[in-house]
Design a protein around this motif. Structure first.
Motif, mmCIF file in Angstrom:
data_model
loop_
_atom_site.group_PDB
_atom_site.id
_atom_site.type_symbol
_atom_site.label_atom_id
_atom_site.label_comp_id
_atom_site.label_asym_id
_atom_site.label_seq_id
_atom_site.Cartn_x
_atom_site.Cartn_y
_atom_site.Cartn_z
ATOM 1 N N ASP A 20 0.853 -1.178 0.000
ATOM 2 C CA ASP A 20 0.000 0.000 0.000
ATOM 3 C C ASP A 20 0.894 1.235 0.000
ATOM 4 O OD1 ASP A 20 -2.287 1.540 0.082
ATOM 5 O OD2 ASP A 20 -3.060 0.693 1.928
ATOM 6 N N THR A 21 0.302 2.393 0.109
ATOM 7 C CA THR A 21 1.057 3.647 0.114
ATOM 8 C C THR A 21 0.990 4.300 1.487
ATOM 9 O OG1 THR A 21 -0.847 4.967 -0.514
ATOM 10 C CG2 THR A 21 0.476 4.048 -2.301
ATOM 11 N N ASP B 104 -7.437 0.961 2.639
ATOM 12 C CA ASP B 104 -8.409 1.068 3.734
ATOM 13 C C ASP B 104 -9.810 1.390 3.239
ATOM 14 O OD1 ASP B 104 -6.299 0.545 5.357
ATOM 15 O OD2 ASP B 104 -6.290 2.484 6.367
ATOM 16 N N SER B 105 -9.911 2.323 2.300
ATOM 17 C CA SER B 105 -11.239 2.684 1.795
ATOM 18 C C SER B 105 -11.877 1.526 1.025
ATOM 19 C CB SER B 105 -11.170 3.936 0.925
ATOM 20 O OG SER B 105 -10.368 3.699 -0.214
ATOM 21 N N LEU B 106 -11.053 0.704 0.398
ATOM 22 C CA LEU B 106 -11.594 -0.478 -0.291
ATOM 23 C C LEU B 106 -12.139 -1.481 0.715
ATOM 24 C CD1 LEU B 106 -8.836 -0.988 -3.004
ATOM 25 C CD2 LEU B 106 -11.116 -0.029 -3.319
ATOM 26 N N TYR C 223 5.784 3.422 -1.121
ATOM 27 C CA TYR C 223 5.083 2.172 -0.864
ATOM 28 C C TYR C 223 5.489 1.552 0.461
ATOM 29 C CZ TYR C 223 4.126 2.812 -5.770
ATOM 30 O OH TYR C 223 3.737 3.347 -6.967
ATOM 31 N N ARG C 224 4.552 0.826 1.052
ATOM 32 C CA ARG C 224 4.753 0.131 2.319
ATOM 33 C C ARG C 224 4.248 -1.299 2.180
ATOM 34 N NH1 ARG C 224 7.669 3.746 3.038
ATOM 35 N NH2 ARG C 224 7.304 5.599 4.229
ATOM 36 N N CYS D 207 -4.993 7.143 -8.657
ATOM 37 C CA CYS D 207 -4.438 8.114 -7.703
ATOM 38 C C CYS D 207 -3.032 8.575 -8.082
ATOM 39 C CB CYS D 207 -4.453 7.530 -6.293
ATOM 40 S SG CYS D 207 -6.108 7.337 -5.646
ATOM 41 N N GLY D 208 -2.546 8.171 -9.251
ATOM 42 C CA GLY D 208 -1.274 8.685 -9.752
ATOM 43 C C GLY D 208 -0.058 7.828 -9.493
ATOM 44 N N TYR D 209 -0.219 6.638 -8.984
ATOM 45 C CA TYR D 209 0.919 5.739 -8.740
ATOM 46 C C TYR D 209 1.095 4.840 -9.967
ATOM 47 C CZ TYR D 209 0.619 7.372 -3.967
ATOM 48 O OH TYR D 209 0.604 8.162 -2.849
ATOM 49 N N GLN D 210 1.693 5.413 -11.002
ATOM 50 C CA GLN D 210 1.827 4.719 -12.291
ATOM 51 C C GLN D 210 2.759 3.508 -12.219
ATOM 52 O OE1 GLN D 210 -0.199 5.722 -14.560
ATOM 53 N NE2 GLN D 210 -0.774 7.648 -13.616
ATOM 54 N N ASP D 211 3.717 3.519 -11.298
ATOM 55 C CA ASP D 211 4.697 2.441 -11.213
ATOM 56 C C ASP D 211 4.335 1.379 -10.174
ATOM 57 O OD1 ASP D 211 5.074 4.111 -9.042
ATOM 58 O OD2 ASP D 211 7.250 3.819 -8.999
ATOM 59 N N TYR D 212 3.114 1.398 -9.684
ATOM 60 C CA TYR D 212 2.712 0.480 -8.606
ATOM 61 C C TYR D 212 2.884 -0.989 -9.003
ATOM 62 C CZ TYR D 212 -0.220 -1.945 -5.220
ATOM 63 O OH TYR D 212 -0.681 -2.817 -4.270
ATOM 64 N N LEU D 213 2.328 -1.380 -10.132
ATOM 65 C CA LEU D 213 2.405 -2.789 -10.538
ATOM 66 C C LEU D 213 3.849 -3.203 -10.835
ATOM 67 C CD1 LEU D 213 -0.802 -3.161 -12.705
ATOM 68 C CD2 LEU D 213 -0.358 -4.094 -10.435
ATOM 69 N N THR D 214 4.638 -2.289 -11.385
ATOM 70 C CA THR D 214 6.049 -2.575 -11.635
ATOM 71 C C THR D 214 6.784 -2.778 -10.318
ATOM 72 O OG1 THR D 214 5.946 -1.211 -13.614
ATOM 73 C CG2 THR D 214 8.136 -1.726 -12.767
ATOM 74 N N PHE D 215 6.523 -1.896 -9.349
ATOM 75 C CA PHE D 215 7.154 -2.024 -8.033
ATOM 76 C C PHE D 215 6.787 -3.360 -7.386
ATOM 77 C CE2 PHE D 215 6.913 -1.657 -3.432
ATOM 78 C CZ PHE D 215 8.194 -1.230 -3.130
#
Length: 124
Positions: free
Chosen positions: A27-28, A34-36, A57-58, A86-94
């Motif tokens: 998560d970030t 949490d909202s999900l 990320y955490r 929400c602007g985290y374009q590299d999330y899946l890569t990370f």
């Protein structure tokens, strides 16, 4: 357990428990998952949280009741889309890179021999 979720951003942890399933989610700092969980009406207990100072990320350890696991996994299934919105374009890569690093470390006996000198810090 239903495996219809993104395995890169949520990992099932093998722990013995009669009542709970344990997970590690990515998560970030803003805790977008949490909202999900609220929207899917699933109660989640959080424990340790790990991250690096230079990363948004955490990795968060959590658990939910076994009967609520399908709702938990359906909430997690929506997490990558929310990250992108929400602007985290590299999330899946990370997430994929972290999973590969962990698999490499596991294959090498628990040590990632090619990792730079930057260990994860436990956050409060």
């Amino acid at each position: 357990m239903n495996q219809d979720y993104n395995r890169d951003c949520c990992w099932t942890l093998e722990r013995f428990s009669l009542l709970y399933n344990h997970f590690a989610i990515i998560d970030t700092d803003e805790y977008l998952a949490d909202s999900l969980f609220v929207r899917h009406k699933v109660r989640v207990w959080f424990s340790a949280e790990f991250g690096k100072d230079d990363s948004p990320y955490r990795v968060i350890m959590c658990k939910c009741r076994k009967k609520d696991t399908p709702k938990f996994l359906s909430a997690i299934k929506e997490l990558p889309n929310k990250m992108l919105l929400c602007g985290y374009q590299d999330y899946l890569t990370f997430c994929a890179e972290l999973r590969n690093k962990l698999e490499t470390a596991k294959a090498n006996g628990g040590v990632d021999r090619y990792a730079p000198n930057g260990s994860a810090l436990q956050t409060k």
